[in-house]
Design a protein around this motif. Structure first.
Motif, PDB file in Angstrom:
ATOM      1  N   GLY A  85      46.077   4.491  34.022  1.00 35.45           N
ATOM      2  CA  GLY A  85      45.042   4.855  34.994  1.00 35.45           C
ATOM      3  C   GLY A  85      44.203   5.984  34.422  1.00 35.45           C
ATOM      4  N   ASP A  87      43.596   8.694  35.840  1.00 31.84           N
ATOM      5  CA  ASP A  87      44.314   9.952  36.095  1.00 31.84           C
ATOM      6  C   ASP A  87      45.097  10.390  34.862  1.00 31.84           C
ATOM      7  OD1 ASP A  87      43.422   9.992  38.675  1.00 31.84           O
ATOM      8  OD2 ASP A  87      45.330   9.408  39.588  1.00 31.84           O
ATOM      9  N   PHE A  90      43.077  11.969  32.107  1.00 29.44           N
ATOM     10  CA  PHE A  90      42.834  13.407  32.335  1.00 29.44           C
ATOM     11  C   PHE A  90      43.865  14.233  31.552  1.00 29.44           C
ATOM     12  CE2 PHE A  90      41.202  12.365  36.901  1.00 29.44           C
ATOM     13  CZ  PHE A  90      40.029  11.862  36.368  1.00 29.44           C
ATOM     14  N   PHE A 111      35.821  14.019  43.263  1.00 24.87           N
ATOM     15  CA  PHE A 111      37.176  13.474  43.198  1.00 24.87           C
ATOM     16  C   PHE A 111      38.197  14.622  43.174  1.00 24.87           C
ATOM     17  CE2 PHE A 111      40.474  11.194  40.431  1.00 24.87           C
ATOM     18  CZ  PHE A 111      41.051  10.564  41.515  1.00 24.87           C
ATOM     19  N   ASN A 161      32.343  10.251  43.817  1.00 22.08           N
ATOM     20  CA  ASN A 161      33.289  10.014  44.898  1.00 22.08           C
ATOM     21  C   ASN A 161      33.533  11.384  45.551  1.00 22.08           C
ATOM     22  OD1 ASN A 161      35.438   9.301  46.523  1.00 22.08           O
ATOM     23  ND2 ASN A 161      36.903   9.031  44.843  1.00 22.08           N
ATOM     24  N   ALA A 188      34.142   5.963  37.131  1.00 23.08           N
ATOM     25  CA  ALA A 188      35.157   5.023  37.622  1.00 23.08           C
ATOM     26  C   ALA A 188      34.522   3.855  38.384  1.00 23.08           C
ATOM     27  CB  ALA A 188      36.139   5.757  38.542  1.00 23.08           C
ATOM     28  N   TYR A 189      33.345   4.111  38.959  1.00 19.88           N
ATOM     29  CA  TYR A 189      32.697   3.087  39.797  1.00 19.88           C
ATOM     30  C   TYR A 189      31.482   2.470  39.099  1.00 19.88           C
ATOM     31  CZ  TYR A 189      35.810   5.198  43.109  1.00 19.88           C
ATOM     32  OH  TYR A 189      36.956   5.658  43.718  1.00 19.88           O
ATOM     33  N   THR A 212      37.839   3.109  34.453  1.00 17.45           N
ATOM     34  CA  THR A 212      39.133   2.603  34.908  1.00 17.45           C
ATOM     35  C   THR A 212      39.050   1.107  35.191  1.00 17.45           C
ATOM     36  OG1 THR A 212      40.817   2.776  36.623  1.00 17.45           O
ATOM     37  CG2 THR A 212      38.571   3.255  37.312  1.00 17.45           C
ATOM     38  N   SER A 214      40.973   0.093  37.612  1.00 23.94           N
ATOM     39  CA  SER A 214      41.513   0.074  38.983  1.00 23.94           C
ATOM     40  C   SER A 214      40.532  -0.498  39.991  1.00 23.94           C
ATOM     41  CB  SER A 214      41.849   1.498  39.451  1.00 23.94           C
ATOM     42  OG  SER A 214      42.925   2.014  38.733  1.00 23.94           O
ATOM     43  N   LYS A 215      39.262  -0.270  39.779  1.00 24.85           N
ATOM     44  CA  LYS A 215      38.275  -0.591  40.830  1.00 24.85           C
ATOM     45  C   LYS A 215      37.667  -1.968  40.577  1.00 24.85           C
ATOM     46  CE  LYS A 215      39.100   3.687  41.991  1.00 24.85           C
ATOM     47  NZ  LYS A 215      39.913   4.022  43.153  1.00 24.85           N
ATOM     48  N   ARG A 223      47.687   0.319  36.672  1.00 24.53           N
ATOM     49  CA  ARG A 223      47.422   1.605  36.040  1.00 24.53           C
ATOM     50  C   ARG A 223      46.877   1.479  34.615  1.00 24.53           C
ATOM     51  NH1 ARG A 223      46.006   3.789  38.866  1.00 24.53           N
ATOM     52  NH2 ARG A 223      46.487   5.925  38.311  1.00 24.53           N
TER      53      ARG A 223
HETATM   54  C1  PLP Z   1      36.162   9.188  40.547  1.00 28.99           C
HETATM   55  C2  PLP Z   1      37.542   8.700  40.255  1.00 28.99           C
HETATM   56  N1  PLP Z   1      38.058   8.941  39.050  1.00 28.99           N
HETATM   57  C3  PLP Z   1      39.301   8.528  38.738  1.00 28.99           C
HETATM   58  C4  PLP Z   1      40.067   7.851  39.659  1.00 28.99           C
HETATM   59  C5  PLP Z   1      41.462   7.473  39.269  1.00 28.99           C
HETATM   60  O1  PLP Z   1      41.501   6.152  38.905  1.00 28.99           O
HETATM   61  P1  PLP Z   1      42.818   5.489  38.330  1.00 28.99           P
HETATM   62  O2  PLP Z   1      43.318   4.552  39.387  1.00 28.99           O
HETATM   63  O3  PLP Z   1      42.356   4.753  37.113  1.00 28.99           O
HETATM   64  O4  PLP Z   1      43.795   6.561  38.006  1.00 28.99           O
HETATM   65  C6  PLP Z   1      39.568   7.579  40.925  1.00 28.99           C
HETATM   66  C7  PLP Z   1      40.388   6.882  41.927  1.00 28.99           C
HETATM   67  O5  PLP Z   1      40.098   6.754  43.085  1.00 28.99           O
HETATM   68  C8  PLP Z   1      38.268   8.024  41.239  1.00 28.99           C
HETATM   69  O6  PLP Z   1      37.724   7.833  42.443  1.00 28.99           O
END
Ligand code: PLP
Length: 364
Positions: A85, A87, A90, A111, A161, A188-189, A212, A214-215, A223
């Motif tokens: 992920g 996260d 980071f 975020f 976000n 991420a978006y 990511t 994830s979205k 992840r």
């Molecule tokens: C702006 C932003 N960055 C990172 C993430 C984390 O994403 P991941 O699921 O890849 O850890 C999110 C998740 O909501 C997010 O909104």
């Protein structure tokens, strides 16, 4: 001496990132975490059903995954680092750039993980807030003015976000040009937005683009996130990344299969973008609601006051519909709620429930 006295002072339970536990009911509608509402694309589903090699370590350095991601974004695999992920990416940024006492510049409301995670490494968060609604403008000059010898990194979330705002590319470009420290751009978006920052990763030697699966790819539970790093950073990034990038063999195989079916992912995305526009305009038709334009898979909307937001949140939850509220005073959006875009019938259920709740004074 108590065992807890050995814990580093940067680690404070009071400052932990908190999410309410998921309330699972048969009819639960989760619109609180900006997840994708779609199930795995068929190719990835087939991988899931046939995956048999969990006794083996994944691909060392995730070479294949990085190469498939590289093809998707148009960069050499060496420039890409993966994590469990975004996260987890980071963590790579922290390993690379943070020494105790160094500063990380963010722009709230944004975020929440930035503010929670980097201080665990001893970083001090410097907040240069965005402007008020409806523009939620990035204060580029404020960020440039906040840079000093102690600055480790600037993080800009674009689209942002939880506001959904897309800060104009020229502003991010001006930021990259006027600071010498790393500028991490969390997109991420990106796939839900008309514009992205990929070309900045070639044009600016301090730009790091974060993404990511994830979205857009709907892999939040698997992840997989990644960063595109400046050419000169490549040997350092690989030294700072764990041997298998914390991505399991199964997650890597599923991510690869997903990116081989971009047509399905893009069709899902197109439906979500159309739904986002429908939800935004229908929210604006409800009395006492102001929804802002979004470049993401969620919409932030304002209610008449904080009390209405809190009671609407609870009334929706009582109907098993979950959205997100930001009560923290410093964020200045306690009278807002954020709703993720789900399947069309979920969005309709949310809109009907919100309208009914507000008509009842936010109580049911
Ligand atoms: C702006 C932003 N960055 C990172 C993430 C984390 O994403 P991941 O699921 O890849 O850890 C999110 C998740 O909501 C997010 O909104």
């Amino acid at each position: 001496m108590s065992i807890t006295s050995y814990v580093r002072s940067a680690v404070s339970p009071a400052k932990a990132y908190k999410l309410s536990p998921r309330q699972i009911h048969e009819d639960s509608i989760f619109l609180n975490l900006n997840e994708s509402p779609y199930s795995l694309v068929p190719k990835a589903q087939a991988v899931l059903e046939s995956f048999k090699t969990g006794n083996r370590y994944p691909d060392f350095s995730q070479v294949e995954l990085r190469s498939v991601i590289g093809d998707y974004v148009g960069f050499a695999p060496e420039r890409i680092a993966c994590g469990a992920g975004l996260d987890d990416v980071f963590q790579i940024l922290a390993t690379l750039f943070i020494e105790p006492g160094k500063e990380v510049i963010i722009s709230n409301p944004t975020f929440g993980m930035y503010e929670t995670f980097f201080p665990l490494h001893g970083a001090k968060i410097v907040d240069v807030p965005i402007g008020p609604a409806p523009d939620f403008a990035l204060d580029v000059d404020g960020i440039i003015g906040a840079i000093n010898d102690n600055t480790a990194m600037v993080i800009v979330c674009n689209p942002n976000n939880p506001t959904g705002t897309f800060f104009p590319l020229e502003q991010i470009e001006r930021l990259c040009e006027n600071v010498s420290c790393p500028v991490a751009i969390d997109e991420a978006y990106a796939e839900f937005s008309a514009e992205h920052h990929l070309e900045f990763a070639n044009k600016h030697d301090n730009a790091i683009v974060l993404r990511t699966l994830s979205k857009f790819a709907g892999l939040a539970g698997y992840r997989v996130g990644y960063g595109i790093f400046p050419e000169d950073m490549v040997p350092y990034v690989s030294a700072a990344t764990p041997a298998f990038a914390n991505v399991s063999g199964l997650s890597a195989a599923i991510a690869i299969a997903c990116l081989e079916d971009l047509d399905t992912l893009k069709a899902n995305r197109d439906e979500q973008v159309a739904e986002r526009e429908r939800v935004t305009s229908l929210l604006n038709e409800i009395e006492g609601v102001t929804a802002y334009p979004s470049s993401t898979n969620f919409v932030l909307f304002k209610l008449v006051d904080e009390e209405t937001a809190t009671s609407a949140l609870a009334a929706l939850a009582a109907r098993h519909i979950y959205v997100r509220h930001y009560p923290q005073a410093n964020l200045n959006i306690a009278d807002h709620l954020r709703v993720s875009i789900g399947l069309p019938h979920e969005n309709t259920a949310f809109l009907n429930a919100l309208e009914e709740t507000l008509a009842n004074g936010g109580t049911s």
